[in-house]
Design an enzyme around this catalytic site. Structure first.
Site, PDB file in Angstrom:
ATOM      1  N   ASP A 149       0.742  -1.031   0.056  1.00 40.14           N
ATOM      2  CA  ASP A 149      -0.055  -0.036  -0.062  1.00 40.14           C
ATOM      3  C   ASP A 149       0.939   1.155  -0.028  1.00 40.14           C
ATOM      4  O   ASP A 149       2.260   0.911   0.118  1.00 40.14           O
ATOM      5  CB  ASP A 149      -0.995   0.031   1.224  1.00 40.14           C
ATOM      6  CG  ASP A 149      -2.182   0.971   1.188  1.00 40.14           C
ATOM      7  OD1 ASP A 149      -2.067   1.719   0.241  1.00 40.14           O
ATOM      8  OD2 ASP A 149      -3.276   0.717   1.633  1.00 40.14           O
TER       9      ASP A 149
HETATM   10  C1  NOJ Z   1      -3.898   4.059   0.079  1.00 43.05           C
HETATM   11  C2  NOJ Z   1      -5.077   3.105   0.264  1.00 43.05           C
HETATM   12  O1  NOJ Z   1      -5.032   2.314   1.648  1.00 43.05           O
HETATM   13  C3  NOJ Z   1      -5.094   2.089  -0.917  1.00 43.05           C
HETATM   14  O2  NOJ Z   1      -6.515   1.388  -0.930  1.00 43.05           O
HETATM   15  C4  NOJ Z   1      -4.897   2.918  -2.459  1.00 43.05           C
HETATM   16  O3  NOJ Z   1      -5.062   1.844  -3.409  1.00 43.05           O
HETATM   17  C5  NOJ Z   1      -3.649   3.726  -2.273  1.00 43.05           C
HETATM   18  N1  NOJ Z   1      -3.431   4.330  -1.308  1.00 43.05           N
HETATM   19  C6  NOJ Z   1      -3.218   4.094  -3.596  1.00 43.05           C
HETATM   20  O4  NOJ Z   1      -4.160   5.190  -3.646  1.00 43.05           O
END
Ligand code: NOJ
Length: 885
Positions: free
Chosen positions: A293
């Protein structure tokens, strides 16, 4: 392996945040979970060990063999935030492998124009329609491909909904692992059938927003917090609840899995070797790549050895600083031997093989034709650098919507869950029988005065609520409000429409509601939540309670006191507390319309006027109070120490499993929903198709993974190419100083690190786990009879109760099948369900395997099988025969 240590590798070591050695089996009790630790599992299993991927790995090996060390590193590392058109962009190669575009998200293409905003995951789950789950994913992926997205950052199958307050529950498919798994698996299938790489996220046990990221905790004033929240969880609940839906996505061949921000048993999700190497790659046989993530990676070497394959957005501990934990650090770590080169080869192979597996090597696969960062056609090529790095054509405004509004509307309508309908309040009549007067109340009926995209990432609740907030949202190309749709219909019906959209103007509300005694009053109310980096009306991601926003209870009661036919429509991220008004005699009907996306108005109109007979069912329980959800319900709000600890001591008992165990009557149970017709289920026939053994048979042996046998090149080859123009903060794989000093001291590997192959799990052997787990043991059929006078769709749900006398604790009922069938008045339709070995097993923590419980005599006892219209509604019950083993 004991490798020498280099200077920069030592820096990596400083940020290791090492997983601790495990204290043994965790049984889920509060005491056992206190300060839980995670076992070590090394080395990282190689990709390319299952038949279905062998050809892609063969091609990938041929391509990766041509790559230099810098190129291999480059495809594992994002270019930095925001250094490319997408939210994640990998580096380039000269070997014919492109920069990959990774883009959110689960309900629409984030930050893009001319796309469809589909209903949210929770809404899709409420349809209980396998067809619509698949169709949505396929349409979403067509749009992703049309915009040039390689890797779509969805589906979201975690959080699961341990707490009804968790801010992102709405991105996924409800609080039951079976439902979440079917919807997640079908989403992967739909996305990947279009050639787009799906991402199952967030792996795993990422069950609340608060404390998920250190930076957020610090910015909220928790100065003493030093690490993300740890979800402390026993092995059994981990498998039977939280891993379960991921199993289904892996079984469907998901190309990527995103490790979350949280810790699991005090080991960071993106460097937890037990979770990534052990469970995901060995036990579930995952063949794709693990992507972090965004900024969830917290260490260099430890993350790589624990099974993380790609870092996003590339920057390391901080946003947009260009200081990656991979990139040049990975180059150096491979050169000095602290990361074995075959691990880097495996990372590269996994990424390239996934690209082949999805057919993206086809030259016609589009390149990104949009920018996440601005809307003008021409703009900075690297938004993170600005104009100095040059301009290029970025937005070509490709309209990728096709006829996808149809599937969006079908889902939004079929998800609407009719919770109450007295005196035939619904459906409303049309034409000459139409009501003379309709009164509409609530800001949730109308537009956002700032525009549908007026708040960044939808972080406000103004106007009708179609999405929660955060990275899982998209920009509306249009949003049909309920008010618009009803106005248009009323115009045709010659019905008078009056409204008060201000939730707090009680004098106007009261006088309008009391104006026409026979009017139909429609009250629109909402409850919102979102991702932890943003807030709305002071709510920082997770919900603070189950209340309706904007004084919704008072609004409903104000209208109901004056209008005898008050119909409530709720747009919500999850369950809401309805106790203040649900039994009010003038509240004649209640529709839970979830988060419908762009087709909000059209869909609610379909159901209000009966062109769609409601067939939505709750994908969670609506309790009478938050306390009724039990110990898992509260969000951990105080850190209680440097590493906030959240003990999942409730084990399996979340949502309906908790209500059933404690004998608590909910307001509306899991799976509940009415129709304008009625159904009866009967004639259960159970056929045993296989006599299972207690454990799955010996694990099948897969195919050998490709070996590249790469050698470590001289470090002098890893400097910046002569004459190369370097962009500030852009992440390159090259070293500014190519001196790589090897230390004689042993590298401080995580405890338990070893390059000797680990004993494989007996529960593995194929994608999704041991193939025998998916063998059908029982086939069940029932008859579904439409006893009413209208055509409609029934949702027969199959729940099992485990046999008595096994000495093992089991939930009262567990969902293990569902279907959605259309039947005309008086029509009977046969429905069939397959119950698999996994459905009948539990996770034996001591054996580390799925096990069918035996009774004291060593037989498989009788499972009770219930097929009903909800988890505790009307239906038909049968029992399997006792099986001698
Ligand atoms: C953080 C989020 O938790 C995740 O779900 C997402 O895909 C990423 N940011 C990228 O935006």
């Amino acid at each position: 392996m004991i490798a020498a240590i280099g200077v920069l590798a030592l820096i990596l070591g400083l940020v290791l945040g090492l997983p601790q050695a495990n204290g043994g089996g965790i049984n889920g009790s509060a005491e056992a979970l206190e300060g839980a630790t995670s076992p070590s599992w090394y080395p990282s299993p190689k990709g390319g060990t299952v038949d279905q991927w062998a050809e892609s790995y063969r091609k990938a090996a041929a391509l990766v063999r041509k790559m230099s060390l810098a190129e291999k590193v480059n495809i594992t590392t994002g270019t930095g935030w925001p250094m490319g058109p997408c939210v994640g962009n990998t580096g380039t190669t000269n070997a014919g492998f492109p920069s990959l575009c990774l883009q959110d998200g689960p309900l629409g293409i984030r930050f893009a124009d001319s796309i469809t905003v589909f209903p949210a995951g929770i809404t899709t789950a409420a349809t209980w329609s396998r067809k619509l789950m698949y169709d949505r994913a396929r349409a979403l992926a067509k749009e992703a491909k049309g915009k040039g997205v390689n890797v779509l950052l969805g589906p979201c199958v975690g959080p699961l909904g341990r707490s009804p307050l968790a801010g992102r529950n709405w991105e996924g498919f409800g609080s039951d692992p079976y439902l979440q798994g079917i919807a997640g698996g079908l989403s992967v299938q739909g996305i990947q059938d279009e050639g787009v790489i799906a991402t199952a996220k967030h792996f795993v046990a990422n069950e609340q927003e608060k404390f998920r990221q250190l930076s957020e905790s610090l910015s909220q004033g928790f100065k003493d917090v030093t690490s993300p929240l740890s979800s402390n969880i026993g092995d059994r609940a981990l498998r039977e609840l939280y891993i379960w839906p991921f199993m289904d996505t892996v079984r469907m061949g998901v190309g990527s899995v995103m490790c979350g921000y949280n810790q699991i048993n005090n080991s960071i999700a993106c460097q937890n070797s037990y979770i990534l190497n052990g469970i995901l790659k060995d036990e579930l046989g995952f063949q794709g790549f693990v992507v972090s993530d965004w900024l969830a990676q917290r260490s260099g070497v430890a993350s790589v050895l624990s099974g993380m394959d790609m870092t996003m957005p590339g920057d390391g501990l901080l946003w947009a600083d260009g200081d990656s934990l991979l990139g040049p650090q990975l180059t150096r770590a491979v050169l000095n031997g602290s990361v074995p080169i075959d691990r880097l080869d495996d990372m590269a192979l996994r990424i390239v093989a996934t690209w082949y597996q999805l057919g993206q090597d086809d030259a016609s696969y589009p390149r990104p034709n949009f920018s996440s960062w601005f809307r003008t056609s021409i703009g900075p090529t690297y938004a993170g650098v600005g104009p100095s790095a040059g301009h290029s054509l970025q937005n070509s405004y490709a309209d990728v919507r096709d006829d996808h509004h149809e599937v969006a509307r079908a889902i939004a309508a079929e998800s609407i869950t009719l919770l109450k309908n007295t005196n035939g309040a619904l459906p409303l009549k049309s034409g000459k029988d139409a009501k003379k007067s309709i009164m509409i109340f609530g800001s949730d009926a109308g537009p956002n005065l700032l525009g549908p995209n007026g708040c960044p990432d939808r972080s406000c609740n103004n106007g009708t609520l179609g999405q929660g907030w955060g990275s899982g949202t998209a920009e509306y190309t249009y949003l049909v409000t309920p008010l618009e749709a009803i106005q248009a219909k009323a115009l045709a019906d010659r019905t008078m429409v009056e409204y008060v959209l201000d939730d707090y103007q009680y004098s106007a509300i009261n006088s309008t509601a009391g104006k026409a005694p026979n009017a139909t009053c429609l009250v629109f109310v909402s409850s919102d939540s979102g991702e932890g980096y943003a807030s709305a009306e002071g709510v920082l991601g997770d919900r603070v309670d189950l209340k309706l926003w904007h004084g919704g209870d008072k609004l409903i009661l104000s209208v109901a006191e004056r209008c005898s036919n008050t119909i409530v429509v709720i747009h919500s991220v999850g369950p809401v507390d309805m106790e203040a008004w649900i039994e009010h005699k003038n509240v004649t009907a209640v529709l839970m319309a979830h988060l419908p996306g762009q087709e909000s108005g059209t869909a609610v109109l379909d159901v209000l006027y009966g062109s769609v007979n409601p067939s939505g069912r709750l994908p969670y329980t609506i309790g009478k109070s938050l306390a009724d959800y039990g110990p898992a319900a509260p969000i951990l709000k105080q850190p209680g120490g440097p590493a906030p600890q959240q003990n999942f001591s409730e084990g399996l008992y979340i949502d309906y499993r908790h209500f059933d165990k404690q004998g608590i009557t909910p307001r509306f149970e899991f799976g509940f929903g009415l129709s304008y017709t009625t159904f009866e289920f009967s004639d259960m026939v159970i056929t045993q198709t296989l006599v299972p053994t207690e454990f799955p048979p010996a694990r099948p042996i897969g195919v050998p993974a490709p070996e590249l046998n790469s050698t470590i090149p001289p470090s002098s080859q890893l400097g910046f190419p002569l004459g190369m123009v370097r962009l500030p903060k852009y992440i390159y794989p090259y070293l500014s100083d190519t001196t790589v000093t090897k230390s004689s001291a042993p590298y401080p590997y995580p405890p338990g690190y070893s390059t000797t192959p680990h004993k494989p799990s007996p529960a593995g052997g194929a994608q999704g786990g041991h193939p025998a787990l998916f063998d059908t043991i029982f086939h069940v059929t029932v008859s579904v009879f439409n006893t009413g006078s209208l055509p409609g769709k029934a949702v027969p749900q199959l729940y099992i109760s485990y046999p008595n006398g096994t000495g093992i604790d089991f939930p009262v009922r567990s969902l293990r099948g569902f279907d959605k069938v259309a039947a005309g008045p008086g029509e009977t339709v046969a429905v069939g369900f397959d119950i698999t070995r996994r459905d009948l097993s539990y996770w034996d923590e001591k054996k580390g395997n799925w096990r069918i419980p035996l009774d004291k005599k060593g037989n498989i006892g009788a499972y009770e099988i219930f097929v009903g219209d909800s988890s505790r509604g009307n239906g038909v019950t049968g029992r399997t025969k006792v099986v001698k083993v």
